[in-house]
Each structure stands twice: as C-alpha cells, then as structure tokens.
Design an enzyme around this catalytic site. Structure first.
Site, PDB file in Angstrom:
ATOM      1  CE1 TYR A 121      -4.879 -52.004 -43.941  1.00  0.00           C
ATOM      2  CE2 TYR A 121      -5.929 -53.183 -45.730  1.00  0.00           C
ATOM      3  CZ  TYR A 121      -4.811 -52.906 -44.975  1.00  0.00           C
ATOM      4  OH  TYR A 121      -3.621 -53.533 -45.261  1.00  0.00           O
ATOM      5  CG  HIS A 122      -9.109 -46.892 -41.365  1.00  0.00           C
ATOM      6  ND1 HIS A 122      -7.898 -47.515 -41.616  1.00  0.00           N
ATOM      7  CD2 HIS A 122      -9.048 -45.709 -42.022  1.00  0.00           C
ATOM      8  CE1 HIS A 122      -7.146 -46.726 -42.365  1.00  0.00           C
ATOM      9  NE2 HIS A 122      -7.821 -45.629 -42.631  1.00  0.00           N
ATOM     10  N   GLY A 123     -13.046 -47.536 -41.869  1.00  0.00           N
ATOM     11  CA  GLY A 123     -13.978 -46.816 -42.719  1.00  0.00           C
ATOM     12  C   GLY A 123     -14.753 -47.658 -43.705  1.00  0.00           C
TER      13      GLY A 123
END
Length: 221
Positions: free
Chosen positions: A99-101
């Site tokens: 996922y992002h980050g």
C-alpha cells in the site's frame, strides 16, 4: 504480456473492481512496475545513469520511487502507490501487495545487502517501514504504520512499533497469522500500546495484592 498480467491482478485484488481500461491506465502502481522493468534492465546492462534517470522519471510521474537495482517478482500490486520507496538491494517475491507510504529501506550506509527481502504473497499495510536486510516470510502481513526491524516468520502478522504479533494472536494456533481486514491488519482489534498498558496494569494489581498479603496486619499478627 506483463502489462495485462498486472492489470488482471489489480482487477482480482482491488475491491473497487476496476474495468480493464481503468486497470491499464489509472493505476500508478502498474505504471511504476513497468518503468522499473526498463530501469532494472538498463541497470543490469551497466547503463546505471540511464537506469537512474528512468526511475527518477517514474517517480515524478507515479509518486513511486523504486531503485533500478531492486529485484521485483511477478504480479506486484502497489495499491494507490504515492510515497512508496523501495531501496537498491530490496528483493520482492511474487504476488506481493504494497500500500501507499511504504518504505523498504536500509539502516546501513555500507555497501552490500542493506534492504529487506519480501517473500511471496506478503501484504504490507499503508505507512509501514520495513528496514534493514531482514526477511518477511511467505504469506506474512505487516500492519499499517508498523516499523519492522527483525525477521517475520512465514504466515505471521505483525503490528506496532517495533512490530510484533498482536498479543491475543501470539498464543494462537497461527502465531499471529490468520485472516486480515485490509492494510495488513489482523481481523481482530489491534492496539499494541493499549495491550502493553493493560499488561502493566495487571502486573501492578498483582503486586499490590501480594504486598497486602505480606504486610503485617494492624493488630500485630
């Protein structure tokens, strides 16, 4: 063709159930992986400056930064994508979801293996930091915002800072594995800080009870 394999993976794994055009044209993670294939090929040919330029261009266009030296397996799904950083010596197996980050980073400034190895089918939740030359075993889960600095056995879920299996799962049959509810989080409630505070409260209560038992009574007995 990898383009369609990646799009098929997105359609199968994303609950939004995108159409084929959406999967092909509207997912930055797919584009980031394709850019990386080119950058990695140039890197292996010794054209390292050109490989870095391609990866820099991909970062500008997708928000995903993958060093051209990183090795990535098939069907990597980078969901949302913005802010993902994957270091030079990172290795990612097949069918991984990130996922992002997320950061797959290094803790050493010395040459050599500095970044994580991610096993097949691993899920890494948003904002997680996986740091150092550690290994996340096949089917492992890293919860959102966790900081992982030690190996994670296959099939185990870890959460918190530093990341560890949730207390209620650590004694279960799956040792922290089992179903998740998205972003790598276990299906049950997870509050590592709250769990530690509750354990401390229980220990204090037990100590207080023991002190009361040992303390002489007021009548001198």
């Amino acid at each position: 063709m990898e383009l369609f394999e990646l799009a098929r993976t997105i359609r199968a794994r994303d609950p939004a159930r995108p159409t084929w055009p959406e999967a092909l044209f509207c997912y930055a993670g797919l584009h980031a992986v394709l850019f990386h294939r080119l950058a990695h090929a140039l890197w292996r040919l010794g054209l390292r400056g050109l490989g870095r330029w391609v990866s820099h261009l991909a970062r500008w266009l997708t928000g995903v930064e993958i060093h051209p030296g990183a090795r990535i397996g098939r069907r990597l799904f980078i969901d949302h994508g913005m802010g993902v950083v994957i270091g030079e010596t990172a290795e990612i197996g097949d069918d991984v979801l990130i996922y992002h980050g997320v950061t797959l980073g290094g803790l050493s400034g010395q040459p050599g293996k500095r970044h994580p190895t991610i096993g097949q089918g691993v899920v890494i939740g948003a904002g997680a930091q996986v740091l150092g030359p550690i290994r996340i075993g096949k089917g492992g889960r890293v919860g959102a915002n966790a900081v992982v600095v030690a190996d994670v056995p296959p099939g185990v879920t870890v959460v918190g800072i530093p990341a560890q299996p949730p207390r209620e799962a650590a004694t279960g049959d799956a040792a922290g594995g089992g179903p998740t509810k998205g972003y790598g989080m276990p299906a049950g409630p997870t509050d590592p800080v709250g769990e530690e505070l509750a354990a401390l409260r229980r220990e204090i209560a037990a100590l207080q009870a023991e002190l009361r038992r040992l303390r002489p009574s007021e009548n001198g007995e």
